[in-house]
Design a protein around this motif. Sequence first.
Motif, PDB file in Angstrom:
ATOM      1  N   LEU A 156       3.846  -1.292   4.594  1.00 21.88           N
ATOM      2  CA  LEU A 156       3.569  -1.660   5.982  1.00 21.88           C
ATOM      3  C   LEU A 156       2.274  -1.024   6.492  1.00 21.88           C
ATOM      4  CD1 LEU A 156       5.158  -3.369   8.083  1.00 21.88           C
ATOM      5  CD2 LEU A 156       6.047  -1.211   8.984  1.00 21.88           C
ATOM      6  N   LEU A 157       2.019   0.232   6.084  1.00 26.28           N
ATOM      7  CA  LEU A 157       0.869   0.960   6.613  1.00 26.28           C
ATOM      8  C   LEU A 157      -0.422   0.717   5.837  1.00 26.28           C
ATOM      9  CD1 LEU A 157       2.615   4.381   7.402  1.00 26.28           C
ATOM     10  CD2 LEU A 157       1.970   2.596   9.017  1.00 26.28           C
ATOM     11  N   PHE A 158      -0.291   0.524   4.508  1.00 28.64           N
ATOM     12  CA  PHE A 158      -1.500   0.474   3.682  1.00 28.64           C
ATOM     13  C   PHE A 158      -1.759  -0.880   3.029  1.00 28.64           C
ATOM     14  CE2 PHE A 158       0.015   4.897   3.624  1.00 28.64           C
ATOM     15  CZ  PHE A 158      -1.093   5.525   4.163  1.00 28.64           C
ATOM     16  N   VAL A 159      -0.742  -1.748   2.973  1.00 28.24           N
ATOM     17  CA  VAL A 159      -0.924  -3.048   2.321  1.00 28.24           C
ATOM     18  C   VAL A 159      -0.945  -4.179   3.347  1.00 28.24           C
ATOM     19  CG1 VAL A 159      -0.014  -4.662   0.609  1.00 28.24           C
ATOM     20  CG2 VAL A 159       0.164  -2.197   0.212  1.00 28.24           C
ATOM     21  N   MET A 160       0.025  -4.155   4.263  1.00 28.48           N
ATOM     22  CA  MET A 160       0.149  -5.245   5.230  1.00 28.48           C
ATOM     23  C   MET A 160      -1.105  -5.482   6.081  1.00 28.48           C
ATOM     24  SD  MET A 160       2.915  -6.830   4.799  1.00 28.48           S
ATOM     25  CE  MET A 160       4.656  -6.800   4.426  1.00 28.48           C
ATOM     26  N   PRO A 161      -1.861  -4.433   6.472  1.00 22.89           N
ATOM     27  CA  PRO A 161      -3.082  -4.717   7.247  1.00 22.89           C
ATOM     28  C   PRO A 161      -4.075  -5.631   6.536  1.00 22.89           C
ATOM     29  CG  PRO A 161      -2.499  -2.402   7.426  1.00 22.89           C
ATOM     30  CD  PRO A 161      -1.585  -2.998   6.394  1.00 22.89           C
ATOM     31  N   HIS A 162      -3.954  -5.726   5.203  1.00 17.47           N
ATOM     32  CA  HIS A 162      -4.854  -6.584   4.442  1.00 17.47           C
ATOM     33  C   HIS A 162      -4.226  -7.932   4.092  1.00 17.47           C
ATOM     34  CE1 HIS A 162      -7.380  -3.025   3.994  1.00 17.47           C
ATOM     35  NE2 HIS A 162      -6.305  -2.362   3.581  1.00 17.47           N
ATOM     36  N   VAL A 163      -2.957  -8.126   4.497  1.00 26.09           N
ATOM     37  CA  VAL A 163      -2.263  -9.385   4.218  1.00 26.09           C
ATOM     38  C   VAL A 163      -2.508 -10.337   5.388  1.00 26.09           C
ATOM     39  CG1 VAL A 163      -0.016 -10.469   3.886  1.00 26.09           C
ATOM     40  CG2 VAL A 163      -0.509  -8.292   2.784  1.00 26.09           C
ATOM     41  N   VAL A 164      -3.097 -11.487   5.111  1.00 28.10           N
ATOM     42  CA  VAL A 164      -3.474 -12.419   6.188  1.00 28.10           C
ATOM     43  C   VAL A 164      -2.788 -13.770   6.059  1.00 28.10           C
ATOM     44  CG1 VAL A 164      -5.708 -11.311   6.569  1.00 28.10           C
ATOM     45  CG2 VAL A 164      -5.508 -13.128   4.860  1.00 28.10           C
ATOM     46  N   SER A 165      -1.856 -13.910   5.099  1.00 32.61           N
ATOM     47  CA  SER A 165      -1.203 -15.205   4.902  1.00 32.61           C
ATOM     48  C   SER A 165       0.213 -14.991   4.395  1.00 32.61           C
ATOM     49  CB  SER A 165      -1.984 -16.057   3.891  1.00 32.61           C
ATOM     50  OG  SER A 165      -1.933 -15.455   2.606  1.00 32.61           O
ATOM     51  N   VAL A 166       0.991 -16.084   4.447  1.00 30.52           N
ATOM     52  CA  VAL A 166       2.352 -16.035   3.909  1.00 30.52           C
ATOM     53  C   VAL A 166       2.325 -15.753   2.406  1.00 30.52           C
ATOM     54  CG1 VAL A 166       4.435 -17.389   3.483  1.00 30.52           C
ATOM     55  CG2 VAL A 166       3.297 -17.530   5.696  1.00 30.52           C
ATOM     56  N   GLY A 167       1.326 -16.305   1.709  1.00 29.62           N
ATOM     57  CA  GLY A 167       1.220 -16.066   0.269  1.00 29.62           C
ATOM     58  C   GLY A 167       1.060 -14.593  -0.063  1.00 29.62           C
ATOM     59  N   GLY A 168       0.234 -13.882   0.711  1.00 32.98           N
ATOM     60  CA  GLY A 168       0.078 -12.451   0.488  1.00 32.98           C
ATOM     61  C   GLY A 168       1.363 -11.697   0.737  1.00 32.98           C
ATOM     62  N   LEU A 169       2.091 -12.096   1.797  1.00 30.34           N
ATOM     63  CA  LEU A 169       3.374 -11.463   2.085  1.00 30.34           C
ATOM     64  C   LEU A 169       4.354 -11.675   0.936  1.00 30.34           C
ATOM     65  CD1 LEU A 169       5.302 -10.006   4.039  1.00 30.34           C
ATOM     66  CD2 LEU A 169       5.802 -12.232   5.078  1.00 30.34           C
ATOM     67  N   MET A 170       4.336 -12.877   0.331  1.00 30.68           N
ATOM     68  CA  MET A 170       5.256 -13.159  -0.770  1.00 30.68           C
ATOM     69  C   MET A 170       4.936 -12.309  -2.002  1.00 30.68           C
ATOM     70  SD  MET A 170       7.387 -15.138   0.526  1.00 30.68           S
ATOM     71  CE  MET A 170       7.025 -14.396   2.130  1.00 30.68           C
ATOM     72  N   ILE A 171       3.668 -12.002  -2.227  1.00 31.60           N
ATOM     73  CA  ILE A 171       3.307 -11.130  -3.355  1.00 31.60           C
ATOM     74  C   ILE A 171       3.894  -9.742  -3.135  1.00 31.60           C
ATOM     75  CG2 ILE A 171       1.389  -9.984  -4.519  1.00 31.60           C
ATOM     76  CD1 ILE A 171      -0.275 -12.496  -4.023  1.00 31.60           C
ATOM     77  N   VAL A 172       3.803  -9.242  -1.908  1.00 32.53           N
ATOM     78  CA  VAL A 172       4.379  -7.937  -1.589  1.00 32.53           C
ATOM     79  C   VAL A 172       5.893  -7.957  -1.804  1.00 32.53           C
ATOM     80  CG1 VAL A 172       4.778  -6.268   0.265  1.00 32.53           C
ATOM     81  CG2 VAL A 172       2.546  -7.386   0.047  1.00 32.53           C
ATOM     82  N   ILE A 173       6.556  -9.014  -1.341  1.00 29.37           N
ATOM     83  CA  ILE A 173       8.013  -9.134  -1.499  1.00 29.37           C
ATOM     84  C   ILE A 173       8.388  -9.190  -2.981  1.00 29.37           C
ATOM     85  CG2 ILE A 173      10.021 -10.594  -1.053  1.00 29.37           C
ATOM     86  CD1 ILE A 173       8.921  -9.085   1.380  1.00 29.37           C
ATOM     87  N   CYS A 174       7.629  -9.942  -3.756  1.00 25.26           N
ATOM     88  CA  CYS A 174       7.931 -10.092  -5.188  1.00 25.26           C
ATOM     89  C   CYS A 174       7.832  -8.756  -5.910  1.00 25.26           C
ATOM     90  CB  CYS A 174       6.982 -11.115  -5.808  1.00 25.26           C
ATOM     91  SG  CYS A 174       7.312 -11.457  -7.543  1.00 25.26           S
ATOM     92  N   LEU A 175       6.766  -7.988  -5.635  1.00 25.37           N
ATOM     93  CA  LEU A 175       6.589  -6.704  -6.314  1.00 25.37           C
ATOM     94  C   LEU A 175       7.675  -5.710  -5.895  1.00 25.37           C
ATOM     95  CD1 LEU A 175       2.694  -6.334  -6.120  1.00 25.37           C
ATOM     96  CD2 LEU A 175       4.083  -6.976  -8.094  1.00 25.37           C
ATOM     97  N   GLY A 176       7.998  -5.673  -4.599  1.00 24.14           N
ATOM     98  CA  GLY A 176       9.052  -4.777  -4.143  1.00 24.14           C
ATOM     99  C   GLY A 176      10.404  -5.131  -4.729  1.00 24.14           C
TER     100      GLY A 176
END
Length: 652
Positions: free
Chosen positions: A414-434
């Motif tokens: 949330l603090l270090f990755v999400m500020p650079h996420v600008v689309s749903v696709g980026g959010l899905m990459i974060v969800i997949c890795l977690g």
Amino acid sequence: MARPAADSARGFGPWLGEQLAPTPGRFAFAAKLAVICTITAAASAIYRTPDPALAAYLAFFLNARDRATSLLLELVLTLVVAIVLGIVLATAMLVLDHAAWRVGAIAVLSFVLLFLASASKLKPLAANIGMILAFGLDKLGLAQAGEEATRAILYTFLFVAMPASVSIAYNVFLGRHPRRMATSELARRLRHCAELLRTPSPALRAELARSLGDGGAEIRHWLKLAKAELGVRSADLIRLNQAVSSTLEILATVDLLASCGPAPAAIRGDLADILDEMAQILADGGYPTEVTLVLPDWADGPALGREAVAAARRAIVAFTDPAPVVAEPTPKARGGFFAADAFSNPVHMQYAGKITVAAVSCYLLYSLLDWPGIHTCFLTCYFVGLGTAAESVEKLAMRLAGAVVGATAGLFALLFVMPHVVSVGGLMIVICLGTLGAGYVAAGSPRISYVGFQMAFAFFLCTLQGPAPDFDMKTIRDRLIGIAIGNVAIYLVSTRLWPISIARRVDSALAGTLRALGAAARAPPHGSRPEEATAVYAGLEAIQTDLGLARYEPGSIRADEAWRQARRVAVEYAARLQSALLVAGEVRMAPQLSKRLESLAAGLEGRAANAAPAAAVERAPARSTSEVIEQNMHRLETTLAGQPGGASHASV
């Protein structure tokens, strides 16, 4: 049989390393969960459904390693969800406008459904029913108006149906076939035996002990599920079931060979070569037939070693040859929907009552404080509350550990990755890795798998707060506080209100396992004996797990260390006795052995006292399998002599 040391004898680091070590199929299952959770999260974002974190989290409950179990879970649980939510919706129409009636309705529904989960055929689904019940009652508790309640409950069904639909599609097209999983696992075990024969080592023997310890129960379960798959011939399944029995015998003989001294290199090499060839056939999805094996003479070897080699050859040559049926199996009586002791054993009502007390107390707490953000305390009660104090305390410890790890990972994202996420696709990459990391932990042994579940839940709460990246720290704080409050509530009711010791279950299970051991002694070799052995090993494994759980009990109900140590040693000797029975041919002492085991079982149940056996002269080392059987039987009797039954240690 060499068995791993107890957890208490090792440090936390080695234990954690063992729990996180790669195992066959573990990463594949984690990847499966990651794909399903990511697609579910994407669908939630696209259609802007509420509670996307819960929708993604449900995929962990709806999937197993094989596709047959997964599909069954998805279909059955979707049906159960519809029924439970229908009951909750009908109740909401009657009680929503009256606060006192609403609390009473939550308590009654909770008690009745938890009782059914404990005292009926729904017990295998108890955890999942508790989850569904928690979601439904939670929506009932939060709703303030009839339309709001209806919408909330319909959305609850939607976020259950969404991951279920994605899971069904994945398992139909990409799920692992249970038959192929069974042949792959058999191949792995045969290759392990071959490696141990070529280069014996303590690490390889410990791994062999783990393979022998589960008795092939999971493989037999996969083959049973394979009957429902299209294109699977019953004749193939009969032969593969026999392959499971033969593999169990091979594991026992290789273990015995390693303990009684190495066989000549020529014999070990020939055995290893043929096992590798058989493993390759199984790895390719087939099974070996008409195996021939000629071994060099070992006339000057010890009798025990020669018996082990002969048993290994017998199991290899008849690896998939169905054993002759001596008699038709006695059909098991079908019970009713309720357990036999459903209304006579107070434990079922006590379980439903104390979990309901904890849950309703948490509901009243966040209602009176007007703090709906901590409603996760209500959900936690149903997730963590189990039948015994030890199980509940262990699960709440795992829930806290998982929540801390998952929340830490989620806050970092949330603090270090999400500020650079600008689309749903980026959010899905974060969800997949977690999800991949949490799924890997969830795919481990039962001692750690629930930590992975809670890692995923906490991670999703941090990163899936809506259809787009969100940075609301208040929501995360409130839900983690709720988890902590729920854990405290369950700890108090589990250890103070009708606390039940694990000791009650240990002696009952040990008595049943000793009777199964007697049945294995009477069964014909290379026939039904390995099938009986599967039940014995599964029982011993469950007892070991329960004895490990005893350390979570408060001192007021925990059995003393001498009692627990006697059971640990008894499990050790019973496992050695079963291994020797797998290697032996006809057991002439089988009737007497069975009577002695029945006497021990009766003593554990409190129906007779276990007297000390007559002194026996033990030969060290044993010179034959008959002596191994007698030695371990005598040690088992000595260990349990004069031991009180578990009921005397169990608090009601």
